[in-house]
Design a protein around this motif. Structure first.
Motif, short mmCIF file in Angstrom:
data_model
loop_
_atom_site.label_atom_id
_atom_site.label_comp_id
_atom_site.label_asym_id
_atom_site.label_seq_id
_atom_site.Cartn_x
_atom_site.Cartn_y
_atom_site.Cartn_z
N ASP A 217 0.84 -1.19 0.00
CA ASP A 217 0.00 0.00 0.00
C ASP A 217 0.88 1.25 0.00
N PRO A 218 0.53 2.27 -0.79
CA PRO A 218 1.33 3.50 -0.77
C PRO A 218 1.22 4.28 0.53
N SER A 219 0.25 3.94 1.37
CA SER A 219 0.11 4.59 2.67
C SER A 219 0.68 3.70 3.77
N PRO A 220 1.42 4.26 4.72
CA PRO A 220 1.70 5.68 4.88
C PRO A 220 2.84 6.16 3.99
N ARG A 221 2.75 7.42 3.57
CA ARG A 221 3.82 8.06 2.82
C ARG A 221 4.82 8.70 3.78
N ILE A 222 5.94 9.08 3.22
CA ILE A 222 6.96 9.79 4.00
C ILE A 222 6.85 11.29 3.73
N LEU A 223 6.74 12.04 4.80
CA LEU A 223 6.76 13.50 4.74
C LEU A 223 8.06 13.94 5.41
N PRO A 224 9.01 14.49 4.65
CA PRO A 224 10.31 14.84 5.25
C PRO A 224 10.24 16.16 6.02
N PHE A 225 10.80 16.15 7.21
CA PHE A 225 10.95 17.36 8.02
C PHE A 225 12.44 17.59 8.27
N ARG A 226 12.89 18.79 7.94
CA ARG A 226 14.30 19.12 8.18
C ARG A 226 14.48 19.66 9.59
N GLY A 227 15.51 19.18 10.26
CA GLY A 227 15.89 19.70 11.57
C GLY A 227 17.20 20.45 11.45
N GLU A 228 17.19 21.72 11.81
CA GLU A 228 18.37 22.57 11.65
C GLU A 228 19.01 22.84 13.01
N ARG A 261 24.74 18.72 24.79
CA ARG A 261 26.19 18.58 24.79
C ARG A 261 26.50 17.19 24.23
N GLY A 262 27.15 17.15 23.08
CA GLY A 262 27.36 15.90 22.38
C GLY A 262 28.46 15.05 22.99
N VAL A 263 28.63 13.89 22.41
CA VAL A 263 29.57 12.92 22.97
C VAL A 263 31.02 13.39 22.83
N TYR A 264 31.27 14.33 21.89
CA TYR A 264 32.61 14.89 21.74
C TYR A 264 32.71 16.28 22.38
N ASN A 265 31.75 16.58 23.24
CA ASN A 265 31.77 17.76 24.11
C ASN A 265 31.41 19.07 23.40
N ASP A 266 30.97 19.01 22.17
CA ASP A 266 30.45 20.21 21.52
C ASP A 266 29.00 20.40 21.94
N VAL A 267 28.51 21.63 21.91
CA VAL A 267 27.12 21.91 22.27
C VAL A 267 26.40 22.47 21.05
N HIS A 268 25.27 21.88 20.73
CA HIS A 268 24.46 22.42 19.64
C HIS A 268 23.07 22.75 20.13
N VAL A 269 22.43 23.64 19.42
CA VAL A 269 21.09 24.13 19.74
C VAL A 269 20.17 23.72 18.60
N GLY A 270 19.13 22.97 18.93
CA GLY A 270 18.22 22.47 17.91
C GLY A 270 18.01 20.98 18.11
N PRO A 271 17.29 20.37 17.18
CA PRO A 271 16.80 20.95 15.94
C PRO A 271 15.40 21.52 16.04
N ASN A 272 15.06 22.32 15.04
CA ASN A 272 13.66 22.67 14.82
C ASN A 272 13.04 21.58 13.95
N ALA A 273 11.90 21.82 13.37
CA ALA A 273 11.27 20.84 12.48
C ALA A 273 10.48 21.60 11.43
N VAL A 274 11.09 21.77 10.26
CA VAL A 274 10.47 22.53 9.19
C VAL A 274 10.24 21.59 8.00
N PRO A 275 9.07 21.66 7.33
CA PRO A 275 8.85 20.80 6.17
C PRO A 275 9.95 21.00 5.12
N ALA A 276 10.52 19.90 4.67
CA ALA A 276 11.57 19.96 3.65
C ALA A 276 10.95 19.86 2.26
N LEU A 277 11.62 20.43 1.29
CA LEU A 277 11.12 20.47 -0.08
C LEU A 277 11.70 19.33 -0.92
#
Length: 400
Positions: A217-228, A261-277
């Protein structure tokens, strides 16, 4: 299954490689992995926060709850066995004001029902700051066992085991045809054609396309969301000791902008969730007219837009306007300055399945098309759960 079977695994992310490893460890046959990219872990596995989830958000009794709990333990043991980095950084899910308290209570309830280890409710802001000295909030739940790893390194370690056990991993071979021929399956790529007794498909962002190749069945489809993600200035990394998360909107399957704080000690902020094209739309400039058109013509598009239009506008604003993104983050760390967000780092794309009615599929989802087993929805916490997902697929769908 018998050990002379030929088994194909489609997808070289952490779940596909975990399936291949489980098949090899159990001696269930000759295993071949097909990966369309030139390297493993090229998409969701290699483009995420590296968080090992403890199971705070999932409905008790769901596959996500069960497999996340089992997967976390298996992953921790594997990293210890292979001397791979694994650090229990701990997570605070923070209620900034009273509006967040009902949803925070729901997270606490789900966590306790799901057996999240060592979970603690904190209602004293001073105690919050003992864990995260720069955080602002009135209450939180604390999960000290939430950890961070390098999922790409884990995938490569498992792939090495597959190869050492006699399995084959074919890179740069995108499966473009699946033909069920009685009890067997013919698998074609642009450079090869082979016949297998069973196929297990874990193709992430391409899961609905591969499912349709198999006649499902084609459902469910994949809807991509970008996390920045934004990188936090290393000179300001003291603002975050572990992980600081907002209380997520219970109507939306994303966790909101947070600090890790990642496993290599860097800190990142995010992600958000925006529909990808595009299915692999890692930036606004990455556009697929076909992917976008197919999403817009899907019956669920209009119901989804009606339900989430306001949130969609907000997330696009976060993506395009740094001050908006910054304002989301600064709610939790008032000392944060806009200049502390130094650069956007590599984004990720989440493969979120959605149905014809516009609903976003909440749980892991598996389909069966004759001798082809299809993992149709495996977003977060699939990386955490990868080894448990592999065991589940083998035991329930391959009778191994």
């Amino acid at each position: 299954m018998v050990n002379d079977h030929r088994i194909a695994v489609i997808g070289g992310g952490i779940v596909g490689i975990a399936v291949a490893r489980a098949l090899m460890l159990r001696g269930l046959g000759e295993v071949t992995v097909f990966e369309k990219e030139a390297r493993l872990a090229a998409h969701q596995t290699g483009h995420n926060s590296g968080v090992v989830h403890a199971g705070l958000y999932y409905q008790p009794g769901s596959l996500k709850a069960k497999l996340c709990a089992a997967g976390r333990i298996a992953l921790q043991e594997y990293c210890q066995e292979k001397s791979l980095p694994y650090r229990e950084a701990g997570k605070l899910v923070v209620a900034v004001d009273e509006n967040d308290l009902p949803a925070l209570a729901d997270i606490e309830r789900r966590s306790l029902a799901g057996g999240v280890p060592d979970l603690a409710r904190i209602d004293d802001p001073a105690k919050l700051r003992e864990i995260e000295p720069h955080v602002a909030g009135i209450a939180a739940v604390h999960s000290p066992r939430t950890a961070v790893v390098d999922y790409a390194a884990v995938t490569e370690a498992m792939a090495q085991e597959v190869r050492q056990a006699g399995g084959t991993i074919l890179l740069g071979q995108e499966v473009n045809a699946l033909t069920v021929e009685g009890p067997k399956v013919r698998v074609r790529t642009p450079v090869s054609e082979q016949v297998f007794d069973r196929v297990v498909a874990c193709p992430g962002l391409q899961s609905d396309i591969v499912a349709q190749l198999a006649g499902a069945d084609p459902s469910p489809r994949i809807l991509p969301f970008r996390g920045e993600y934004w990188a936090l200035d290393p000179e300001r990394s003291h603002l975050v000791k572990g992980m600081i998360y907002p209380v997520p909107d219970p109507a939306f399957p994303f966790l909101g902008v947070h600090f890790t704080r990642g496993v290599y000690n860097d800190v990142h902020v995010g992600p958000n969730a925006v529909p990808a094209l595009a299915r692999e739309g890692y930036s606004w400039s990455r556009i697929s007219a076909r992917d976008t058109f197919e999403s817009l013509r899907w019956p669920g598009a209009l119901p989804l837009a009606r339900r989430y239009w306001k949130m969609g506008i907000d997330t696009v604003g976060e993506s395009l306007l740094k001050p908006v993104y910054f304002s989301r983050a600064r709610r939790f760390i008032p000392e944060l300055r806009m200049a502390d967000l130094t650069a956007k780092t590599a984004a990720g794309v989440r493969a979120q399945a959605w149905g014809r009615d516009g609903s976003l599929v909440d749980d892991f989802a598996v389909d069966q098309a004759g001798p082809v087993t299809l993992l149709r929805n495996a977003p977060s916490p699939a990386a955490t759960s990868s080894m448990a997902i592999a065991d589940f697929l083998l035991e329930k769908y391959l009778q191994a």
